[in-house]
Enzyme design. Structure first.
Site, mmCIF file in Angstrom:
data_model
loop_
_atom_site.group_PDB
_atom_site.id
_atom_site.type_symbol
_atom_site.label_atom_id
_atom_site.label_comp_id
_atom_site.label_asym_id
_atom_site.label_seq_id
_atom_site.Cartn_x
_atom_site.Cartn_y
_atom_site.Cartn_z
ATOM 1 N N ARG A 1 5.464 -6.577 9.841
ATOM 2 C CA ARG A 1 5.351 -7.764 10.700
ATOM 3 C C ARG A 1 5.401 -8.883 9.945
ATOM 4 O O ARG A 1 5.748 -10.198 10.555
ATOM 5 C CB ARG A 1 4.076 -7.753 11.521
ATOM 6 C CG ARG A 1 4.064 -6.740 12.360
ATOM 7 C CD ARG A 1 2.863 -6.610 13.470
ATOM 8 N NE ARG A 1 1.783 -6.210 12.554
ATOM 9 C CZ ARG A 1 0.565 -6.608 12.946
ATOM 10 N NH1 ARG A 1 0.318 -6.842 14.312
ATOM 11 N NH2 ARG A 1 -0.631 -6.028 11.962
ATOM 12 N N GLY B 1 0.831 -1.143 -0.034
ATOM 13 C CA GLY B 1 0.066 -0.111 0.024
ATOM 14 C C GLY B 1 0.703 1.363 -0.064
ATOM 15 O O GLY B 1 1.733 1.424 -0.977
ATOM 16 N N ILE B 2 0.273 2.207 0.855
ATOM 17 C CA ILE B 2 1.287 3.511 0.963
ATOM 18 C C ILE B 2 2.483 3.571 1.264
ATOM 19 O O ILE B 2 3.384 4.265 0.866
ATOM 20 C CB ILE B 2 0.362 4.288 1.864
ATOM 21 C CG1 ILE B 2 -1.090 4.583 1.495
ATOM 22 C CG2 ILE B 2 1.128 5.761 2.270
ATOM 23 C CD1 ILE B 2 -1.821 5.257 2.516
ATOM 24 N N LYS C 1 -5.346 8.625 15.705
ATOM 25 C CA LYS C 1 -4.990 9.280 14.516
ATOM 26 C C LYS C 1 -4.913 10.936 15.299
ATOM 27 O O LYS C 1 -4.356 11.672 14.783
ATOM 28 C CB LYS C 1 -5.833 9.238 13.453
ATOM 29 C CG LYS C 1 -5.379 7.859 12.751
ATOM 30 C CD LYS C 1 -4.199 7.578 12.320
ATOM 31 C CE LYS C 1 -3.977 6.367 11.748
ATOM 32 N NZ LYS C 1 -2.651 6.094 11.247
ATOM 33 N N ILE D 1 -7.929 5.466 0.755
ATOM 34 C CA ILE D 1 -7.273 5.028 -0.253
ATOM 35 C C ILE D 1 -7.188 3.655 -0.949
ATOM 36 O O ILE D 1 -7.457 2.731 0.216
ATOM 37 C CB ILE D 1 -5.771 5.266 0.159
ATOM 38 C CG1 ILE D 1 -5.445 6.525 0.810
ATOM 39 C CG2 ILE D 1 -4.683 4.981 -0.958
ATOM 40 C CD1 ILE D 1 -5.591 7.685 -0.239
ATOM 41 N N TYR E 1 -9.482 4.422 16.424
ATOM 42 C CA TYR E 1 -9.021 4.935 15.373
ATOM 43 C C TYR E 1 -8.695 6.337 15.331
ATOM 44 O O TYR E 1 -7.983 7.062 14.979
ATOM 45 C CB TYR E 1 -9.531 4.215 13.947
ATOM 46 C CG TYR E 1 -8.694 4.383 12.688
ATOM 47 C CD1 TYR E 1 -7.751 3.652 12.548
ATOM 48 C CD2 TYR E 1 -8.735 5.554 11.863
ATOM 49 C CE1 TYR E 1 -6.877 3.637 11.310
ATOM 50 C CE2 TYR E 1 -7.937 5.615 10.735
ATOM 51 C CZ TYR E 1 -6.906 4.672 10.457
ATOM 52 O OH TYR E 1 -6.219 4.731 9.399
ATOM 53 N N ASN F 1 4.489 4.525 9.401
ATOM 54 C CA ASN F 1 3.315 4.211 8.263
ATOM 55 C C ASN F 1 2.691 2.926 9.015
ATOM 56 O O ASN F 1 1.529 2.967 8.598
ATOM 57 C CB ASN F 1 3.794 4.275 7.194
ATOM 58 C CG ASN F 1 2.589 3.776 6.167
ATOM 59 O OD1 ASN F 1 1.654 4.506 5.906
ATOM 60 N ND2 ASN F 1 2.643 2.695 5.341
ATOM 61 N N GLN G 1 -15.599 19.573 3.746
ATOM 62 C CA GLN G 1 -16.917 19.520 3.622
ATOM 63 C C GLN G 1 -17.405 20.273 5.124
ATOM 64 O O GLN G 1 -16.953 19.944 6.016
ATOM 65 C CB GLN G 1 -17.676 18.267 3.549
ATOM 66 C CG GLN G 1 -17.130 17.896 2.257
ATOM 67 C CD GLN G 1 -17.777 16.467 1.944
ATOM 68 O OE1 GLN G 1 -18.684 16.163 1.338
ATOM 69 N NE2 GLN G 1 -16.824 15.396 2.286
ATOM 70 N N THR H 1 -6.344 0.336 -1.522
ATOM 71 C CA THR H 1 -5.365 -0.424 -1.150
ATOM 72 C C THR H 1 -5.795 -1.989 -0.820
ATOM 73 O O THR H 1 -6.981 -2.303 -1.246
ATOM 74 C CB THR H 1 -4.662 0.127 0.197
ATOM 75 O OG1 THR H 1 -5.798 -0.242 1.146
ATOM 76 C CG2 THR H 1 -4.352 1.468 0.236
#
Length: 249
Positions: A38, A17-18, A160, A189, A156, A90, A249, A191
């Site tokens: 991991r 992914g990223i 974050k 995204i 989450y 990341n 938004q 992924t």
């Protein structure tokens, strides 16, 4: 401008992914990269893919929720390539349930990787950069969910949001060493975790509808943002939203 050519970068969560896209971007800029993850099999596959771009890349199996493993990862990068110039935190996991339904262990597990693991990455990268004495760049993956609440993502959201404020604190503390600390804050995204196979077509269509640009992002979109944050020497303590207009938004 901070020149990535010849510099050493560590990318956690770098096997897909990223993270994988960003490792590739660093290599294309002439950097030397250690990717961490991991899963050893996934790491070997990612390493083989990245070796096609440059020979200056290594894999180190790492659980970022373990401080000793994070220290070992940084020591490995210095041993292999001689320095630590860029740290990209990341690695992360996802989990979802309303706050009154979320299991205690699930909450703690996500925090241990998505927030505490970022703390370890910033802390031990900064200590090495201070020792080397030539500054550096630290970037961590935050999210739109660090700013906008979601009823099904309490852990989450908390992690974050914590990464955002941890980054601002670290940026102020480390500026005197020439160490810049920033976050990249993606929208949804496309992924291995966010696609039709994992969420179904209806799920993907719903996520697309949340973004004014009318499509999901690609890992390369975020990789370009990370490269910008690394290269721009007058940017620290900031959050770069790459989210298709989600947070406007």
């Amino acid at each position: 401008m901070f020149d990535i050519n010849g510099k050493t970068a560590v990318v956690t969560g770098g096997t897909s992914g990223i993270g994988l896209a960003t490792a590739k971007a660093f290599l294309e800029k002439g950097g030397k990269v250690v990717i961490a993850g991991r899963n050893e099999k996934r790491g070997a596959d990612a390493l083989a893919e990245l070796k096609k771009v440059s020979p200056n890349v290594e894999f180190k199996q790492t659980d970022t929720s373990d401080p000793e493993q994070v220290k070992a990862l940084i020591a490995f990068a210095v041993e292999k390539f001689g320095s630590l110039d860029i740290m990209y935190n990341n690695a992360g996991i996802g989990d979802g349930a309303p706050v009154d339904k979320m299991e205690d262990e699930a909450f703690q597990k996500l925090i241990s990787i998505n927030l505490t693991g970022v703390f370890y990455g910033i802390k031990y990268a900064a200590q090495e950069m201070e020792r080397e004495g030539h500054g550096g760049a630290i970037v961590s993956t935050s999210s739109i969910e660090g700013t906008v609440g979601d009823p099904n993502l309490p852990s989450y959201n908390a992690a974050k949001g914590g990464v955002n404020m941890l980054t601002q604190s670290a940026a102020l503390a480390l500026a005197k060493y020439g160490i810049r600390v920033n976050t990249v804050n993606p929208g949804y995204i496309y992924t291995g975790m966010v696609n039709e196979q994992t969420l179904g077509k209806e799920g993907i269509d719903y996520l697309v509808s949340l973004h004014p640009l009318g499509h999901l992002g690609q890992p390369e979109d975020i990789a370009h943002g990370v490269v910008f944050l690394v290269e721009n020497e007058f940017t620290t303590g900031t959050h770069l939203y790459i989210d298709g207009g989600y947070t406007a938004q």
